[in-house]
Motif scaffolding. Structure first.
Motif, PDB file in Angstrom:
ATOM      1  N   GLY A 230      26.993 -58.647  -0.890  1.00  0.00           N
ATOM      2  CA  GLY A 230      28.225 -57.847  -1.219  1.00  0.00           C
ATOM      3  C   GLY A 230      27.999 -57.197  -2.546  1.00  0.00           C
ATOM      4  O   GLY A 230      27.053 -57.148  -3.044  1.00  0.00           O
ATOM      5  N   PRO A 231      29.129 -56.519  -3.140  1.00  0.00           N
ATOM      6  CA  PRO A 231      29.040 -55.446  -4.040  1.00  0.00           C
ATOM      7  C   PRO A 231      28.411 -55.848  -5.393  1.00  0.00           C
ATOM      8  O   PRO A 231      27.674 -55.005  -5.713  1.00  0.00           O
ATOM      9  CB  PRO A 231      30.503 -54.921  -4.225  1.00  0.00           C
ATOM     10  CG  PRO A 231      31.305 -55.430  -3.191  1.00  0.00           C
ATOM     11  CD  PRO A 231      30.480 -56.747  -2.457  1.00  0.00           C
ATOM     12  N   SER A 233      25.809 -57.496  -6.070  1.00  0.00           N
ATOM     13  CA  SER A 233      24.656 -57.923  -6.276  1.00  0.00           C
ATOM     14  C   SER A 233      23.766 -56.647  -6.532  1.00  0.00           C
ATOM     15  O   SER A 233      22.613 -56.912  -7.115  1.00  0.00           O
ATOM     16  CB  SER A 233      24.167 -58.566  -4.650  1.00  0.00           C
ATOM     17  OG  SER A 233      24.295 -57.651  -3.885  1.00  0.00           O
ATOM     18  N   LEU A 234      23.960 -55.574  -6.361  1.00  0.00           N
ATOM     19  CA  LEU A 234      23.093 -54.419  -6.423  1.00  0.00           C
ATOM     20  C   LEU A 234      23.547 -53.374  -7.316  1.00  0.00           C
ATOM     21  O   LEU A 234      22.996 -52.928  -8.120  1.00  0.00           O
ATOM     22  CB  LEU A 234      22.800 -53.578  -4.946  1.00  0.00           C
ATOM     23  CG  LEU A 234      21.592 -53.980  -4.453  1.00  0.00           C
ATOM     24  CD1 LEU A 234      21.507 -53.084  -3.002  1.00  0.00           C
ATOM     25  CD2 LEU A 234      20.451 -53.580  -5.107  1.00  0.00           C
ATOM     26  N   LEU A 235      24.664 -53.043  -7.264  1.00  0.00           N
ATOM     27  CA  LEU A 235      25.154 -52.001  -7.959  1.00  0.00           C
ATOM     28  C   LEU A 235      25.990 -52.460  -9.241  1.00  0.00           C
ATOM     29  O   LEU A 235      26.196 -53.609  -9.510  1.00  0.00           O
ATOM     30  CB  LEU A 235      26.483 -51.156  -7.248  1.00  0.00           C
ATOM     31  CG  LEU A 235      25.857 -50.483  -5.858  1.00  0.00           C
ATOM     32  CD1 LEU A 235      27.034 -49.814  -5.305  1.00  0.00           C
ATOM     33  CD2 LEU A 235      24.535 -49.506  -6.315  1.00  0.00           C
ATOM     34  N   ASN A 236      25.746 -51.567 -10.226  1.00  0.00           N
ATOM     35  CA  ASN A 236      26.370 -51.943 -11.610  1.00  0.00           C
ATOM     36  C   ASN A 236      28.004 -51.852 -11.662  1.00  0.00           C
ATOM     37  O   ASN A 236      28.803 -51.003 -12.216  1.00  0.00           O
ATOM     38  CB  ASN A 236      26.062 -50.816 -12.523  1.00  0.00           C
ATOM     39  CG  ASN A 236      26.188 -51.290 -13.925  1.00  0.00           C
ATOM     40  OD1 ASN A 236      26.655 -52.590 -14.376  1.00  0.00           O
ATOM     41  ND2 ASN A 236      25.977 -50.367 -14.819  1.00  0.00           N
ATOM     42  N   VAL A 237      28.516 -52.720 -10.812  1.00  0.00           N
ATOM     43  CA  VAL A 237      30.017 -52.596 -10.333  1.00  0.00           C
ATOM     44  C   VAL A 237      30.711 -53.682 -11.406  1.00  0.00           C
ATOM     45  O   VAL A 237      30.359 -54.768 -11.374  1.00  0.00           O
ATOM     46  CB  VAL A 237      30.429 -52.904  -9.079  1.00  0.00           C
ATOM     47  CG1 VAL A 237      31.974 -53.001  -8.728  1.00  0.00           C
ATOM     48  CG2 VAL A 237      29.841 -51.806  -7.992  1.00  0.00           C
TER      49      VAL A 237
ATOM     50  N   SER B  31      31.263 -46.313 -10.425  1.00  0.00           N
ATOM     51  CA  SER B  31      30.753 -47.074 -11.374  1.00  0.00           C
ATOM     52  C   SER B  31      29.144 -47.477 -11.204  1.00  0.00           C
ATOM     53  O   SER B  31      28.794 -48.280 -11.676  1.00  0.00           O
ATOM     54  CB  SER B  31      31.326 -48.475 -11.297  1.00  0.00           C
ATOM     55  OG  SER B  31      32.633 -48.274 -11.679  1.00  0.00           O
ATOM     56  N   GLU B 125      22.884 -53.800   1.882  1.00  0.00           N
ATOM     57  CA  GLU B 125      23.903 -54.095   0.718  1.00  0.00           C
ATOM     58  C   GLU B 125      24.633 -52.589   0.773  1.00  0.00           C
ATOM     59  O   GLU B 125      25.912 -52.475   0.702  1.00  0.00           O
ATOM     60  CB  GLU B 125      23.154 -54.012  -0.673  1.00  0.00           C
ATOM     61  CG  GLU B 125      22.376 -55.456  -0.558  1.00  0.00           C
ATOM     62  CD  GLU B 125      23.256 -56.862  -0.507  1.00  0.00           C
ATOM     63  OE1 GLU B 125      24.716 -56.429  -0.752  1.00  0.00           O
ATOM     64  OE2 GLU B 125      22.869 -57.778  -0.489  1.00  0.00           O
ATOM     65  N   PHE B 128      26.797 -52.245   3.593  1.00  0.00           N
ATOM     66  CA  PHE B 128      27.878 -53.254   3.380  1.00  0.00           C
ATOM     67  C   PHE B 128      29.039 -52.563   2.565  1.00  0.00           C
ATOM     68  O   PHE B 128      30.071 -52.542   2.998  1.00  0.00           O
ATOM     69  CB  PHE B 128      27.349 -54.642   2.831  1.00  0.00           C
ATOM     70  CG  PHE B 128      28.574 -55.550   2.853  1.00  0.00           C
ATOM     71  CD1 PHE B 128      29.053 -56.302   3.773  1.00  0.00           C
ATOM     72  CD2 PHE B 128      29.277 -55.615   1.640  1.00  0.00           C
ATOM     73  CE1 PHE B 128      29.715 -57.448   3.601  1.00  0.00           C
ATOM     74  CE2 PHE B 128      30.298 -56.813   1.436  1.00  0.00           C
ATOM     75  CZ  PHE B 128      30.626 -57.265   2.304  1.00  0.00           C
ATOM     76  N   LEU B 129      28.727 -52.111   1.435  1.00  0.00           N
ATOM     77  CA  LEU B 129      29.500 -51.098   0.771  1.00  0.00           C
ATOM     78  C   LEU B 129      30.247 -49.947   1.484  1.00  0.00           C
ATOM     79  O   LEU B 129      31.480 -50.107   1.137  1.00  0.00           O
ATOM     80  CB  LEU B 129      28.856 -50.478  -0.630  1.00  0.00           C
ATOM     81  CG  LEU B 129      28.663 -51.506  -1.612  1.00  0.00           C
ATOM     82  CD1 LEU B 129      27.878 -50.986  -2.746  1.00  0.00           C
ATOM     83  CD2 LEU B 129      29.677 -52.523  -2.320  1.00  0.00           C
TER      84      LEU B 129
END
Lengths: 238, 186
Positions: A230-231, A233-237, B31, B125, B128-129
């Motif tokens: 999910g979100p 884990s990877l992106l800088n969110v 972001s 990933e 999924f987003l």
């Protein structure tokens, strides 16, 4: 979570003696309800063999294959044919739509062949066409549909009725990337609604729609990814 | 450069305060690339120095920035000029694969597979987003697609390497590993 497909230690050998070719070696794979599993590998790695055995189109040399708990090798030919017709859907790169039949007729055909009444079969077909967004095009013949629409008809035929296991072999092969994505969305929706699916592809972008990706090399499963986290884990969110 | 131009693009829609610009930048890029406030002010003062933005006192004495006509001209040039493709830099992945070819201890196919698995996992990933994205948020889709296509290119390159390896039947080993005496005797 119930298992829709369970393959245990499946080996498939074509030919005999010094001509024997081992297409698949000790492959084990499960697909639970709600799961889409992708199988990747170079050509000749055994992807299509694995899919054919999962769907009862080919029979393993050793090992066990169960669909919804039924051991395929224990079924009589007619029981296996019935299971294939009623519970398993197939989508191939070659769509095999019948030209002289409308989209709706193509979709309802497997149910009619299975002995279902025409009216009931047509209403199932209409629901399947709705699921792929083609409810208004059921009366068209394949020639009057775009490539993407034809592929959606093929998917509707794959999920029509009460099919639970959807098996797809390079279903995005000839499609552009946005249309290919639409095909994956449909497979995903089938699985999210409680079905299960196996997607064979050489295209990582489409395999990435799956919960798990299995890698085949020389007939053996060599690696496997697990479901995305999910979100965060990877992106800088934040 | 790209931060400067992005801030100009945001200011082209109307004046804004530093913190607003930071938030708008992050919202437009989902972001993925965060900015700190310090970076925003440093960039704005450079833009001001170059006459591309101007500031005046806004509410509560905070500086309110707006784009100048020179700024609009510069922004139009940015949009109409193709982005540089970049000179090839040393790429760790490429180096790793190339070095593995000559290693006696490492099977290149295992290195390729480990890299492929990681790339496919990253693709899962991103996808999924995308599956959970709001269809109306085109900018977010563009950004995710960019990440997806770049990662896909990596997988395709790994697949091509593996195919070449397979066709060579055996992994290439350094020729020097074989006795050179044959050569000498000839």
């Amino acid at each position: 979570m119930s298992l829709i497909l369970e393959m245990v230690d499946v080996t498939r050998i074509h030919g005999e003696g010094h001509l024997a070719v081992q297409a698949l070696t000790n492959a084990s794979l499960t697909v639970a309800s709600g799961e889409l599993v992708a199988v990747m590998g170079p050509s000749g790695s055994g992807k299509t063999t694995l899919l054919s055995i999962a769907g009862g189109l080919d029979r393993q040399t050793t090992g066990n294959v169960q669909v919804e708990g039924q051991e395929l090798s224990a079924l009589s030919a007619s029981a296996l044919a019935r299971l294939r017709r009623r519970r398993i859907g197939y989508v191939f790169q070659q769509l095999n739509l019948i030209e002289g039949l409308t989209a709706a007729e193509n979709v309802s055909l497997p149910l009619e062949l299975d002995g279902m009444g025409l009216k009931e079969a047509r209403s199932h077909a209409q629901r399947a066409l709705e699921a792929v967004g083609l409810q208004d095009l059921g009366g068209r013949f394949p020639d009057d549909l775009s490539g993407g629409e034809q592929q959606r008809v093929a998917i509707a035929r794959g999920i029509v009725g009460n099919r639970v296991l959807l098996l797809a072999d390079e279903p995005t092969g000839a499609l552009d990337s946005i249309t290919g994505e639409a095909v994956l969305k449909l497979m995903r929706a089938h699985c999210d609604a409680g079905g299960g699916g196996v997607l064979v592809t050489h295209d990582a972008r489409f395999a990435a729609w799956a919960d798990r990706v299995i890698f085949l090399r020389d007939g053996k499963i060599v690696d496997e990814t697990d479901a995305p986290d999910g979100p965060e884990s990877l992106l800088n969110v934040r | 450069m790209s931060v400067q131009m992005s801030l100009l693009a945001i200011l082209a829609d109307g004046p804004g305060y530093g913190l607003q610009l930071k938030n708008e930048f992050e919202s437009r890029t989902g972001s993925v690339w965060s900015l700190n406030v310090g970076q925003v002010y440093t960039t704005l003062s450079r833009l001001e120095r170059d006459g591309l933005v101007e500031q005046r006192d806004g509410e509560g004495g905070e500086k309110l920035y707006s784009i100048t006509s020179a700024g609009r001209g510069r922004l139009r040039r940015w949009f109409s000029t193709p982005s540089p493709n970049g000179t090839p830099t040393r790429d760790e992945l490429v180096l790793k694969i190339v070095m593995s070819l000559d290693s006696d201890e490492i099977d290149s196919r295992d290195v390729l597979q480990a890299e492929r698995k990681a790339a496919v996992r990253a693709l899962q990933e991103y996808t999924f987003l995308k599956r959970n994205a709001d269809e109306s948020d085109l900018g977010w889709y563009f950004l995710l697609d960019s990440l997806i296509f770049k990662t896909e290119a990596r997988v395709r390159w790994l697949d091509a390497c593996e195919e070449r390896l397979k066709r060579k039947s055996a992994p290439r080993k350094r020729a020097a590993a074989q006795p050179e005496t044959e050569e000498v005797r000839r």
